[in-house]
Design a protein around this motif. Structure first.
Motif, PDB file in Angstrom:
ATOM      1  N   GLU A 144      44.478 -94.816  11.946  1.00 19.87           N
ATOM      2  CA  GLU A 144      45.326 -93.651  11.713  1.00 19.87           C
ATOM      3  C   GLU A 144      46.730 -94.002  11.207  1.00 19.87           C
ATOM      4  O   GLU A 144      47.225 -93.353  10.270  1.00 19.87           O
ATOM      5  CB  GLU A 144      45.427 -92.793  12.980  1.00 19.87           C
ATOM      6  CG  GLU A 144      46.225 -91.522  12.738  1.00 19.87           C
ATOM      7  CD  GLU A 144      46.123 -90.537  13.890  1.00 19.87           C
ATOM      8  OE1 GLU A 144      46.939 -89.615  13.935  1.00 19.87           O
ATOM      9  OE2 GLU A 144      45.223 -90.691  14.741  1.00 19.87           O
ATOM     10  N   PRO A 145      47.433 -95.011  11.778  1.00 21.01           N
ATOM     11  CA  PRO A 145      48.766 -95.315  11.261  1.00 21.01           C
ATOM     12  C   PRO A 145      48.752 -95.676   9.775  1.00 21.01           C
ATOM     13  O   PRO A 145      49.646 -95.280   9.024  1.00 21.01           O
ATOM     14  CB  PRO A 145      49.214 -96.511  12.116  1.00 21.01           C
ATOM     15  CG  PRO A 145      48.439 -96.372  13.385  1.00 21.01           C
ATOM     16  CD  PRO A 145      47.110 -95.841  12.965  1.00 21.01           C
ATOM     17  N   VAL A 146      47.745 -96.426   9.338  1.00 21.58           N
ATOM     18  CA  VAL A 146      47.643 -96.808   7.936  1.00 21.58           C
ATOM     19  C   VAL A 146      47.291 -95.602   7.071  1.00 21.58           C
ATOM     20  O   VAL A 146      47.823 -95.435   5.968  1.00 21.58           O
ATOM     21  CB  VAL A 146      46.598 -97.919   7.748  1.00 21.58           C
ATOM     22  CG1 VAL A 146      46.508 -98.330   6.277  1.00 21.58           C
ATOM     23  CG2 VAL A 146      46.927 -99.125   8.604  1.00 21.58           C
ATOM     24  N   LEU A 147      46.406 -94.760   7.563  1.00 19.81           N
ATOM     25  CA  LEU A 147      46.002 -93.566   6.798  1.00 19.81           C
ATOM     26  C   LEU A 147      47.188 -92.631   6.595  1.00 19.81           C
ATOM     27  O   LEU A 147      47.307 -91.984   5.549  1.00 19.81           O
ATOM     28  CB  LEU A 147      44.863 -92.843   7.523  1.00 19.81           C
ATOM     29  CG  LEU A 147      43.578 -93.655   7.727  1.00 19.81           C
ATOM     30  CD1 LEU A 147      42.510 -92.797   8.399  1.00 19.81           C
ATOM     31  CD2 LEU A 147      43.065 -94.204   6.399  1.00 19.81           C
ATOM     32  N   LYS A 148      48.072 -92.550   7.565  1.00 14.77           N
ATOM     33  CA  LYS A 148      49.281 -91.739   7.405  1.00 14.77           C
ATOM     34  C   LYS A 148      50.151 -92.300   6.277  1.00 14.77           C
ATOM     35  O   LYS A 148      50.703 -91.553   5.465  1.00 14.77           O
ATOM     36  CB  LYS A 148      50.077 -91.706   8.706  1.00 14.77           C
ATOM     37  CG  LYS A 148      49.492 -90.794   9.782  1.00 14.77           C
ATOM     38  CD  LYS A 148      50.416 -90.737  10.990  1.00 14.77           C
ATOM     39  CE  LYS A 148      49.924 -89.750  12.030  1.00 14.77           C
ATOM     40  NZ  LYS A 148      50.845 -89.673  13.202  1.00 14.77           N
ATOM     41  N   GLN A 149      50.263 -93.621   6.233  1.00 17.96           N
ATOM     42  CA  GLN A 149      51.056 -94.234   5.166  1.00 17.96           C
ATOM     43  C   GLN A 149      50.439 -93.966   3.797  1.00 17.96           C
ATOM     44  O   GLN A 149      51.157 -93.677   2.830  1.00 17.96           O
ATOM     45  CB  GLN A 149      51.174 -95.741   5.413  1.00 17.96           C
ATOM     46  CG  GLN A 149      52.003 -96.104   6.629  1.00 17.96           C
ATOM     47  CD  GLN A 149      52.206 -97.601   6.767  1.00 17.96           C
ATOM     48  OE1 GLN A 149      52.272 -98.318   5.771  1.00 17.96           O
ATOM     49  NE2 GLN A 149      52.301 -98.087   7.994  1.00 17.96           N
ATOM     50  N   LEU A 150      49.120 -94.044   3.710  1.00 17.28           N
ATOM     51  CA  LEU A 150      48.456 -93.766   2.442  1.00 17.28           C
ATOM     52  C   LEU A 150      48.682 -92.321   2.014  1.00 17.28           C
ATOM     53  O   LEU A 150      48.812 -92.029   0.811  1.00 17.28           O
ATOM     54  CB  LEU A 150      46.960 -94.053   2.549  1.00 17.28           C
ATOM     55  CG  LEU A 150      46.541 -95.503   2.816  1.00 17.28           C
ATOM     56  CD1 LEU A 150      45.018 -95.615   2.860  1.00 17.28           C
ATOM     57  CD2 LEU A 150      47.106 -96.442   1.764  1.00 17.28           C
ATOM     58  N   THR A 151      48.704 -91.406   2.971  1.00 21.01           N
ATOM     59  CA  THR A 151      48.960 -89.996   2.662  1.00 21.01           C
ATOM     60  C   THR A 151      50.354 -89.817   2.079  1.00 21.01           C
ATOM     61  O   THR A 151      50.561 -89.043   1.125  1.00 21.01           O
ATOM     62  CB  THR A 151      48.803 -89.136   3.930  1.00 21.01           C
ATOM     63  OG1 THR A 151      47.489 -89.321   4.473  1.00 21.01           O
ATOM     64  CG2 THR A 151      49.010 -87.667   3.621  1.00 21.01           C
ATOM     65  N   ILE A 152      51.332 -90.542   2.627  1.00 21.70           N
ATOM     66  CA  ILE A 152      52.701 -90.458   2.127  1.00 21.70           C
ATOM     67  C   ILE A 152      52.793 -91.003   0.700  1.00 21.70           C
ATOM     68  O   ILE A 152      53.613 -90.543  -0.106  1.00 21.70           O
ATOM     69  CB  ILE A 152      53.665 -91.203   3.075  1.00 21.70           C
ATOM     70  CG1 ILE A 152      53.658 -90.523   4.458  1.00 21.70           C
ATOM     71  CG2 ILE A 152      55.081 -91.221   2.514  1.00 21.70           C
ATOM     72  CD1 ILE A 152      54.456 -91.257   5.514  1.00 21.70           C
ATOM     73  N   LEU A 153      51.941 -91.969   0.368  1.00 24.28           N
ATOM     74  CA  LEU A 153      51.886 -92.494  -1.001  1.00 24.28           C
ATOM     75  C   LEU A 153      51.670 -91.364  -1.999  1.00 24.28           C
ATOM     76  O   LEU A 153      52.305 -91.332  -3.072  1.00 24.28           O
ATOM     77  CB  LEU A 153      50.759 -93.520  -1.111  1.00 24.28           C
ATOM     78  CG  LEU A 153      50.335 -93.958  -2.511  1.00 24.28           C
ATOM     79  CD1 LEU A 153      51.440 -94.762  -3.177  1.00 24.28           C
ATOM     80  CD2 LEU A 153      49.051 -94.774  -2.465  1.00 24.28           C
ATOM     81  N   ASP A 154      50.788 -90.445  -1.668  1.00 21.09           N
ATOM     82  CA  ASP A 154      50.531 -89.293  -2.534  1.00 21.09           C
ATOM     83  C   ASP A 154      51.815 -88.518  -2.820  1.00 21.09           C
ATOM     84  O   ASP A 154      52.043 -88.045  -3.941  1.00 21.09           O
ATOM     85  CB  ASP A 154      49.512 -88.368  -1.858  1.00 21.09           C
ATOM     86  CG  ASP A 154      48.206 -88.305  -2.628  1.00 21.09           C
ATOM     87  OD1 ASP A 154      47.974 -89.184  -3.469  1.00 21.09           O
ATOM     88  OD2 ASP A 154      47.414 -87.379  -2.387  1.00 21.09           O
TER      89      ASP A 154
END
Length: 369
Positions: A144-154
């Protein structure tokens, strides 16, 4: 391989002799790094790591442990655990060790390959080491912490170039394409050790979130190639997943730094309405890491701040608005669904990339001597 390395070192010495020391940029940069090491100037070293890198593997052998606060001789001489106890990932490590020297280094003899495989296996399965030491956000039991970062990339891509953002969204592509760039600092996707070590200079000198800025910079730099593709999921995803082998690393590092200047770590979380955890290394980097200058300060920080926080319930930081970003929420939910399907693949990629990276470093005598 050794003859090639000796030739490279002779070439560097020749370069020094071509100009007086005061006119040689590489000599001046080396002097600046050595001076920063002598005076303990972490700020200057981080600036050099971000702007130009540390020039040579010989310098990196001194700078990297310094930046990571791993220069205490008592810690280096401490040995705990037993090599007789099987490593929990030992079978997977054996498979990855065999594959690690297939493409790098070139022209490796069978005898040298067997020797390096044995050394690599002993390093990876040592009880004091863990394969998942890229950052604390990657060390949780969930993604989840990494997936949140990937979402912010968008969000970064949307703010920088709405045309690129709309094209990717229309194709139905999630920011899962850069997962390996983020969790392995691109070492899984590049086979050029010089570029990989340059990127490690860059990332070791930056906030852990820099991997996201870097990924956004890569995507934005490929706009012309991207927009001529068929706007279809598999085509676009396949294109974005492949990190260009001819990537201009220094240019992308510069672009990533500009993105960080434009959208600070806190501001971009507010823009995307995705709050990372209070204990995230991203949010605590400036307070807990940048201020450290001694081993004692590191130990105190870990014992008094980080470890107690990790034992508490994880809570997101407070953003400057309670409004929701429906697009970001939707992307994060889809990433979580995708992650539940691909958790085994994620584990294999992480282990394989870690083993391959150490294999590349171990086969380079200048870096590990």
């Amino acid at each position: 391989m050794k003859r090639k390395q000796r030739k490279q070192r002779r070439q560097k010495k020749t370069t020094y002799r071509e100009k007086p020391a005061q006119e040689n940029d590489e000599f001046k940069d080396t002097f600046k790094i050595n001076q920063a090491l002598r005076t303990g100037d972490y700020k200057l070293l981080r600036e050099i790591g971000r702007e130009t890198g540390f020039l040579s593997d010989a310098i990196r052998r001194r700078v990297w442990p310094f930046l990571l606060h791993c220069t205490d001789p008592e810690i280096q001489n401490t040995m705990e655990g037993s090599l007789e106890v099987p490593h929990k990932d030992e079978e997977q490590v054996k498979l990855d060790v065999v594959r690690s020297f297939n493409s790098f280094p070139k022209n490796l003899s069978a005898e040298d390959k067997q020797k390096l495989e044995g050394q690599l296996s002993r390093v990876i399965t040592h009880p004091q080491l863990s394969l998942f030491f890229f950052s604390t956000d990657e060390m949780y039991t969930t993604m989840e912490p990494v997936l949140k970062q990937l979402t912010i990339l968008d969000t970064i891509i949307r703010l920088e170039d709405i045309e690129v953002f709309n094209f990717i969204i229309e194709a139905g592509v999630l920011p899962y394409y850069c997962l390996s760039w983020v969790i392995t600092w691109c070492s899984h996707d590049l086979d050029d050790l010089e570029k990989i070590t340059r990127l490690f200079d860059f990332f070791l000198s930056s906030n852990p979130f820099m991997a996201i800025y870097f990924s956004a910079a890569v995507v934005l730099s490929r706009k012309e190639e991207l927009l001529v593709l068929e706007c279809e999921m598999s085509t676009v995803h396949s294109f974005l997943t492949k990190l260009p082998k001819d990537l201009d690393v220094d240019f992308i590092c510069q672009q990533a730094c500009e993105l960080q200047e434009k959208y600070s770590v806190y501001d971009i979380q507010c823009q995307s309405k995705i709050a990372l955890d209070q204990v995230s290394c991203v949010n605590r980097f400036e307070k807990d890491w940048v201020t450290i200058e001694t081993q004692d300060e590191l130990n105190n920080m870990l014992g008094q701040t980080v470890i107690p926080l990790l034992n508490q319930e994880r809570c997101p930081i407070q953003l400057n608005s309670n409004d929701q970003n429906l697009h970001s929420i939707s992307v994060l939910q889809k990433l979580k669904q995708l992650d539940r399907k691909d958790v085994a693949i994620y584990t294999l990629v992480t282990i394989g990339a870690g083993v391959g990276l150490i294999a590349m470093f171990m086969s380079n005598a200048d870096l590990v001597r």
